[in-house]
Design a protein around this motif. Structure first.
Motif, mmCIF file in Angstrom:
data_model
loop_
_atom_site.group_PDB
_atom_site.id
_atom_site.type_symbol
_atom_site.label_atom_id
_atom_site.label_comp_id
_atom_site.label_asym_id
_atom_site.label_seq_id
_atom_site.Cartn_x
_atom_site.Cartn_y
_atom_site.Cartn_z
ATOM 1 N N GLY A 135 -18.488 -16.203 24.348
ATOM 2 C CA GLY A 135 -18.860 -15.136 23.336
ATOM 3 C C GLY A 135 -18.080 -13.982 23.251
ATOM 4 O O GLY A 135 -18.163 -13.447 21.854
ATOM 5 N N LYS A 136 -17.436 -13.633 24.273
ATOM 6 C CA LYS A 136 -16.622 -12.589 24.228
ATOM 7 C C LYS A 136 -15.456 -12.703 23.396
ATOM 8 O O LYS A 136 -15.037 -11.839 22.506
ATOM 9 C CB LYS A 136 -16.284 -12.069 25.542
ATOM 10 N N SER A 137 -14.643 -13.767 23.327
ATOM 11 C CA SER A 137 -13.750 -14.404 22.599
ATOM 12 C C SER A 137 -14.135 -14.409 21.084
ATOM 13 O O SER A 137 -13.302 -14.043 20.205
ATOM 14 C CB SER A 137 -12.847 -15.653 23.021
ATOM 15 N N ALA A 138 -15.004 -14.790 20.747
ATOM 16 C CA ALA A 138 -15.657 -14.779 19.519
ATOM 17 C C ALA A 138 -15.809 -13.663 18.657
ATOM 18 O O ALA A 138 -15.568 -13.252 17.696
ATOM 19 C CB ALA A 138 -16.701 -15.744 19.422
ATOM 20 N N ALA A 184 -14.068 -11.617 15.720
ATOM 21 C CA ALA A 184 -14.638 -11.340 14.560
ATOM 22 C C ALA A 184 -14.196 -9.916 14.068
ATOM 23 O O ALA A 184 -14.560 -9.426 12.962
ATOM 24 C CB ALA A 184 -16.138 -11.268 14.740
ATOM 25 N N THR A 185 -13.831 -8.817 15.040
ATOM 26 C CA THR A 185 -13.411 -7.763 14.926
ATOM 27 C C THR A 185 -11.908 -7.367 14.292
ATOM 28 O O THR A 185 -11.603 -6.599 13.548
ATOM 29 C CB THR A 185 -13.345 -7.005 16.162
ATOM 30 N N TRP A 186 -11.260 -8.784 14.187
ATOM 31 C CA TRP A 186 -9.659 -8.493 14.036
ATOM 32 C C TRP A 186 -9.284 -7.811 12.489
ATOM 33 O O TRP A 186 -8.838 -7.006 12.152
ATOM 34 C CB TRP A 186 -9.154 -9.821 14.088
ATOM 35 N N PHE A 187 -10.395 -8.393 11.519
ATOM 36 C CA PHE A 187 -10.211 -8.155 10.259
ATOM 37 C C PHE A 187 -10.566 -6.582 9.863
ATOM 38 O O PHE A 187 -9.961 -5.812 9.134
ATOM 39 C CB PHE A 187 -10.878 -9.247 9.168
ATOM 40 N N PRO A 224 -19.774 -19.688 14.152
ATOM 41 C CA PRO A 224 -19.800 -19.462 12.634
ATOM 42 C C PRO A 224 -20.098 -17.772 12.325
ATOM 43 O O PRO A 224 -19.729 -17.337 11.143
ATOM 44 C CB PRO A 224 -21.328 -20.149 11.942
ATOM 45 N N LYS A 225 -20.720 -17.174 13.329
ATOM 46 C CA LYS A 225 -20.573 -15.746 13.094
ATOM 47 C C LYS A 225 -19.229 -15.122 12.763
ATOM 48 O O LYS A 225 -19.244 -13.810 12.021
ATOM 49 C CB LYS A 225 -21.141 -15.027 14.342
ATOM 50 N N VAL A 226 -18.339 -15.574 13.539
ATOM 51 C CA VAL A 226 -16.837 -15.085 13.077
ATOM 52 C C VAL A 226 -16.593 -15.155 11.927
ATOM 53 O O VAL A 226 -15.877 -14.341 11.104
ATOM 54 C CB VAL A 226 -15.926 -15.745 14.116
ATOM 55 N N GLY A 227 -16.942 -16.282 11.140
ATOM 56 C CA GLY A 227 -16.253 -16.732 9.816
ATOM 57 C C GLY A 227 -16.977 -15.658 8.977
ATOM 58 O O GLY A 227 -16.686 -15.047 7.763
ATOM 59 N N TYR A 228 -18.365 -15.457 9.191
ATOM 60 C CA TYR A 228 -19.332 -14.744 8.496
ATOM 61 C C TYR A 228 -18.828 -13.221 8.554
ATOM 62 O O TYR A 228 -18.616 -12.682 7.206
ATOM 63 C CB TYR A 228 -20.541 -14.673 8.768
ATOM 64 N N TYR A 229 -18.559 -12.511 9.402
ATOM 65 C CA TYR A 229 -17.953 -11.275 9.543
ATOM 66 C C TYR A 229 -16.502 -11.185 8.907
ATOM 67 O O TYR A 229 -16.146 -10.126 8.316
ATOM 68 C CB TYR A 229 -17.995 -10.819 10.962
ATOM 69 N N THR A 230 -15.702 -12.165 9.344
ATOM 70 C CA THR A 230 -14.061 -12.176 8.677
ATOM 71 C C THR A 230 -14.349 -11.968 7.044
ATOM 72 O O THR A 230 -13.750 -11.400 6.424
ATOM 73 C CB THR A 230 -13.462 -13.316 9.297
ATOM 74 N N GLN A 231 -15.301 -12.929 6.835
ATOM 75 C CA GLN A 231 -15.279 -13.314 5.103
ATOM 76 C C GLN A 231 -15.798 -12.010 4.500
ATOM 77 O O GLN A 231 -15.334 -11.561 3.545
ATOM 78 C CB GLN A 231 -16.321 -14.290 4.770
ATOM 79 N N TRP A 232 -16.790 -11.068 5.132
ATOM 80 C CA TRP A 232 -17.143 -10.042 4.560
ATOM 81 C C TRP A 232 -16.241 -8.882 4.558
ATOM 82 O O TRP A 232 -15.929 -8.200 3.774
ATOM 83 C CB TRP A 232 -18.601 -9.555 5.066
#
Length: 143
Positions: free
Chosen positions: A23-26, A30-33, A68-76
């Motif tokens: 979860g820490k890696s995910a 999610a913060t990169w973008f 899927p949360k990573v994709g969600y935050y990245t997409q927004w």
């Protein structure tokens, strides 16, 4: 000493074992973008130009993350960045060749992106991140 014992192999087929993603890696992915958006707005030249290209790689890597949360935050985060960058391009095409105008355009972009990205980073930190597992790959062998 029994030599047969060392020759035993366990049936651990690594190519079909699901991989655990912490979860820490995910959460970090999610913060990169958002971090890229912030840095690109703080130092617009040349980082905003480079971030436009690098952001496509970050988006491609994270949009289909097993969590899927990573994709969600990245997409927004991508929606925000590409929306602001696209609008800035359209406005800049018809803008007078004045440094003041481009500085005002940059300030407006920064005022939109930085607070929104910081808020998203706060939301990512407050979200619950659980470990996820990848699906084993499909075998291409004939059966």
């Amino acid at each position: 000493m029994n030599h047969d014992a060392s020759a035993e192999t366990f049936d651990t087929n690594d190519e079909h074992t699901p991989t655990r993603i912490s979860g820490k890696s995910a959460r970090r992915a999610a913060t990169w973008f958002n971090w890229g958006n912030i840095v690109a707005m703080i130092v617009p030249l040349p980082l905003a130009i480079f971030w436009t290209g690098l952001s496509m790689l970050v988006y491609a890597l994270n949009k289909h993350h097993p969590n899927p949360k990573v994709g969600y935050y990245t997409q927004w985060a991508a929606y925000r960045f590409y929306g602001v960058a696209g609008t800035a391009m359209v406005v800049a095409v018809f803008a007078p060749p004045s440094l003041t105008f481009y500085l005002v355009l940059w300030v407006i972009a920064a005022v939109i992106l930085i607070p929104w990205s910081l808020y998203d980073l706060y939301r990512i930190k407050q979200d619950t991140w659980e470990d996820s597992f990848t699906e084993p790959p499909e075998s291409f062998e004939d059966n």
